[in-house]
Scaffold this motif. Structure first.
Motif, mmCIF file in Angstrom:
data_model
loop_
_atom_site.group_PDB
_atom_site.id
_atom_site.type_symbol
_atom_site.label_atom_id
_atom_site.label_comp_id
_atom_site.label_asym_id
_atom_site.label_seq_id
_atom_site.Cartn_x
_atom_site.Cartn_y
_atom_site.Cartn_z
ATOM 1 N N ALA A 176 -24.806 -35.489 -21.656
ATOM 2 C CA ALA A 176 -23.504 -36.157 -21.783
ATOM 3 C C ALA A 176 -22.414 -35.348 -21.085
ATOM 4 O O ALA A 176 -22.269 -34.148 -21.310
ATOM 5 N N GLY A 177 -21.649 -36.044 -20.257
ATOM 6 C CA GLY A 177 -20.547 -35.399 -19.553
ATOM 7 C C GLY A 177 -19.192 -35.837 -20.056
ATOM 8 O O GLY A 177 -18.157 -35.445 -19.504
ATOM 9 N N SER A 178 -19.180 -36.651 -21.102
ATOM 10 C CA SER A 178 -17.922 -37.136 -21.668
ATOM 11 C C SER A 178 -18.162 -37.514 -23.125
ATOM 12 O O SER A 178 -19.307 -37.657 -23.571
ATOM 13 N N PHE A 179 -17.061 -37.700 -23.858
ATOM 14 C CA PHE A 179 -17.204 -38.115 -25.249
ATOM 15 C C PHE A 179 -17.817 -39.509 -25.326
ATOM 16 O O PHE A 179 -18.608 -39.793 -26.236
ATOM 17 N N GLY A 180 -17.491 -40.363 -24.368
ATOM 18 C CA GLY A 180 -18.051 -41.707 -24.366
ATOM 19 C C GLY A 180 -19.562 -41.690 -24.268
ATOM 20 O O GLY A 180 -20.259 -42.437 -24.964
ATOM 21 N N ALA A 181 -20.106 -40.814 -23.400
ATOM 22 C CA ALA A 181 -21.561 -40.708 -23.266
ATOM 23 C C ALA A 181 -22.186 -40.165 -24.545
ATOM 24 O O ALA A 181 -23.265 -40.595 -24.965
ATOM 25 N N LEU A 182 -21.483 -39.228 -25.191
ATOM 26 C CA LEU A 182 -21.953 -38.683 -26.465
ATOM 27 C C LEU A 182 -22.016 -39.787 -27.523
ATOM 28 O O LEU A 182 -22.987 -39.900 -28.279
ATOM 29 N N PHE A 183 -20.984 -40.603 -27.555
ATOM 30 C CA PHE A 183 -20.909 -41.713 -28.511
ATOM 31 C C PHE A 183 -22.046 -42.711 -28.262
ATOM 32 O O PHE A 183 -22.696 -43.173 -29.202
ATOM 33 N N VAL A 184 -22.302 -43.023 -26.998
ATOM 34 C CA VAL A 184 -23.373 -43.961 -26.657
ATOM 35 C C VAL A 184 -24.729 -43.408 -27.096
ATOM 36 O O VAL A 184 -25.590 -44.150 -27.594
ATOM 37 N N SER A 185 -24.922 -42.115 -26.948
ATOM 38 C CA SER A 185 -26.198 -41.517 -27.351
ATOM 39 C C SER A 185 -26.429 -41.692 -28.847
ATOM 40 O O SER A 185 -27.555 -41.962 -29.287
ATOM 41 N N ARG A 186 -25.395 -41.569 -29.660
ATOM 42 C CA ARG A 186 -25.535 -41.742 -31.107
ATOM 43 C C ARG A 186 -25.722 -43.224 -31.453
ATOM 44 O O ARG A 186 -26.454 -43.564 -32.376
ATOM 45 N N LEU A 187 -25.058 -44.096 -30.705
ATOM 46 C CA LEU A 187 -25.206 -45.529 -30.933
ATOM 47 C C LEU A 187 -26.641 -45.978 -30.629
ATOM 48 O O LEU A 187 -27.254 -46.718 -31.416
ATOM 49 N N VAL A 188 -27.186 -45.510 -29.502
ATOM 50 C CA VAL A 188 -28.561 -45.856 -29.133
ATOM 51 C C VAL A 188 -29.529 -45.340 -30.195
ATOM 52 O O VAL A 188 -30.451 -46.045 -30.624
ATOM 53 N N ALA A 189 -29.315 -44.108 -30.647
ATOM 54 C CA ALA A 189 -30.197 -43.534 -31.666
ATOM 55 C C ALA A 189 -30.169 -44.357 -32.948
ATOM 56 O O ALA A 189 -31.203 -44.563 -33.593
#
Length: 389
Positions: free
Chosen positions: A87-100
Motif C-alpha cells: 500500500a502506497g496510500s491510506f486508500g490502498a490500505l483501506f481497500v486491503s482491509r475491505l477485501v479481507a
C-alpha cells in the motif's frame, strides 16, 4: 493428520497472519497521515464487510461445498495481505482491509466443515478447536509482528529497503500456506448438508431471523459486543485506574489468549461431557457478565487480571457451545447458512463494540464495563430459555 487437526492448522496459520497485521494498523495509518477516526475505520470496515458477506459465504458453502469456499477465501486473503504490504496510500490500505473482510468466509466454512465431520456429542469440542486457533493466533501473531518490526532484525537488501512491507508479506505467506493445506490435505466432507433452493433464499426472510435460531443469533451478537467493547476502552481504563502501560495491557491480552487455548483446546471436551452444552452456555454467560461488571471495580492489577480471566472463561465456554447448538437447530437452513448468519451478527458486534466502549468511557471510566454487563446480561436469560426448551 485427522480432518479436525487439518482444519485447526489451516485456521491457526491464517489467524497468526491476521494477528500480525492487526496491531500494526494504527502505525501504518499514521504513516499516511490518517486521523484517529480514519484509523478506527480500518478496524470497523473489516468487521462490517464480514457482517454483510458472512451469510452469503455460508449459503454458498452449503451449495458448492466447504472446500471451494475455503480455497477462494484463503486465496483472497493472500491478495489482501499483498495489498497491505504494498500500500502506497491510506486508500490502498483501506481497500486491503475491505477485501479481507468481504472475502473472509473461511471461518464460517471451517465451522461448517467441523459440523459436517463430527457427531453431535463431539461438535462442541470441534468448535472449541476453532476458538483455540483464535487464541493461539492472537498470542503468536502480535508477538511475531513485534519481531518483524525490530530495526536490528537482519534482512537481505531488498527487504531491508522495504522493511514495512515485511509483516504483510509474512501474513500473505502464512495464508498461502493455509491455501496449500486446503488444496492438498483437506478433502470435501462426505457428510455435507446441501440445502434446497428455497432454503437458500430463506436466509433473506424474516422467518429465518425470527425462527428457532433467533435467540442464538442474539447471543452471538451480545457475546461479540461484550468482548469487543474491551478494545476501545480497556487500555484507557487500565492506564487511568491503575497506571498500567502498554506492556502491562499487552500481557493481559496474552493472558486472555492462554485462557482461551486452555479451555477451548483442552478442557471443553470434558466439561461438555460432564455438564452438557446448555449448562455450559448458561455458566459462560454468567461468568462473562460478572467478569465485565467486576472489572469496573478494579483496584489492583491482580484483581483486574482475575476478573479478565473470569470474563475470558465465560466467552471461551459460551461461544463454541453456541456454534454447536446453532448447527443442531439449523434444520433445513443448513450448517453453512446458519453459522454464516451467526458469524455475521458476531461481526456486527465487533463493528459496534470498540466505538461503544470508547463512547461509554467518555461518561466515566467504569461505564463501559458496567453498562455493557447490564446489556449482555440478556444472554443469561437466553441461557435459561435454552435450558427450559
Amino acid at each position: 493428520m485427522t480432518k479436525l487437526a487439518t482444519v485447526f492448522m489451516i485456521v491457526l496459520v491464517d489467524l497468526i497472519g491476521f494477528g500480525i497485521v492487526l496491531p500494526l494498523l494504527p502505525f501504518y495509518g499514521t504513516r499516511f497521515g490518517a486521523s484517529p477516526l480514519a484509523i478506527g475505520l480500518l478496524y470497523s470496515v473489516y468487521s462490517f464487510a464480514q457482517f454483510i458477506a458472512a451469510p452469503l459465504w455460508g449459503i454458498w458453502s452449503d451449495r458448492v461445498g466447504r472446500r471451494p469456499v475455503m480455497l477462494l477465501s484463503m486465496g483472497a486473503a493472500v491478495i489482501a495481505y499483498l495489498l497491505f504490504a504494498t500500500a502506497g496510500s491510506f486508500g490502498a490500505l483501506f481497500v486491503s482491509r475491505l477485501v479481507a473482510g468481504v472475502m473472509g468466509g473461511n471461518i464460517s466454512a471451517a465451522q461448517a466443515y467441523v459440523a459436517d465431520v463430527t457427531t453431535e456429542e463431539e461438535r462442541a469440542r470441534g468448535m472449541g478447536l476453532i476458538g483455540a486457533a483464535f487464541g493461539i493466533g492472537f498470542v503468536l501473531g502480535p508477538a511475531l509482528a513485534g519481531v518483524l518490526m525490530l530495526e536490528r532484525l537482519p534482512l537481505p537488501g531488498l527487504l531491508a529497503a522495504h522493511r514495512l512491507a515485511l509483516p504483510g508479506l509474512t501474513a500473505a505467506a502464512l495464508s498461502f500456506s493455509s491455501f496449500l493445506l486446503i488444496l492438498f490435505r483437506l478433502p470435501e466432507p462426505a457428510k455435507k448438508t446441501l440445502t434446497a433452493r428455497s432454503d437458500r433464499r430463506e436466509i433473506f426472510t424474516r422467518r429465518f431471523w425470527s425462527g428457532p435460531l433467533a435467540l442464538f443469533f442474539a447471543a452471538a451478537f451480545l457475546f461479540s459486543l461484550g468482548q469487543s467493547s474491551l478494545y476501545g476502552a480497556f487500555p484507557l481504563y487500565c492506564h487511568s485506574r491503575i497506571g498500567m502501560g502498554p506492556d502491562g495491557v499487552g500481557f493481559l491480552y496474552v493472558l486472555m489468549g492462554v485462557v482461551t487455548v486452555i479451555i477451548q483446546g483442552g478442557a471443553l471436551r470434558a466439561l461438555v461431557r460432564r455438564f452438557g452444552e446448555r449448562r455450559l452456555f448458561l455458566a459462560g454467560a454468567i461468568l462473562l457478565t460478572a467478569g465485565l461488571m467486576m472489572i469496573g471495580l478494579t483496584a489492583s492489577a491482580r484483581f483486574l487480571a482475575a476478573m479478565l480471566v473470569m470474563m475470558t472463561a465465560g466467552v471461551s465456554l459460551s461461544v463454541p457451545v453456541l456454534n454447536s447448538l446453532v448447527t443442531k437447530r439449523a434444520g433445513g437452513a443448513g450448517y453453512g447458512a446458519s453459522l454464516g448468519a451467526a458469524q455475521s451478527l458476531a461481526a456486527l458486534g465487533r463493528t459496534v463494540g470498540p466505538a461503544w466502549g470508547g463512547l461509554l468511557f467518555g461518561i466515566s471510566a467504569a461505564s463501559p464495563f458496567w453498562i455493557t454487563a447490564i446489556v449482555i446480561s440478556a444472554t443469561i436469560w437466553i441461557g435459561l430459555r435454552i435450558q427450559a426448551d
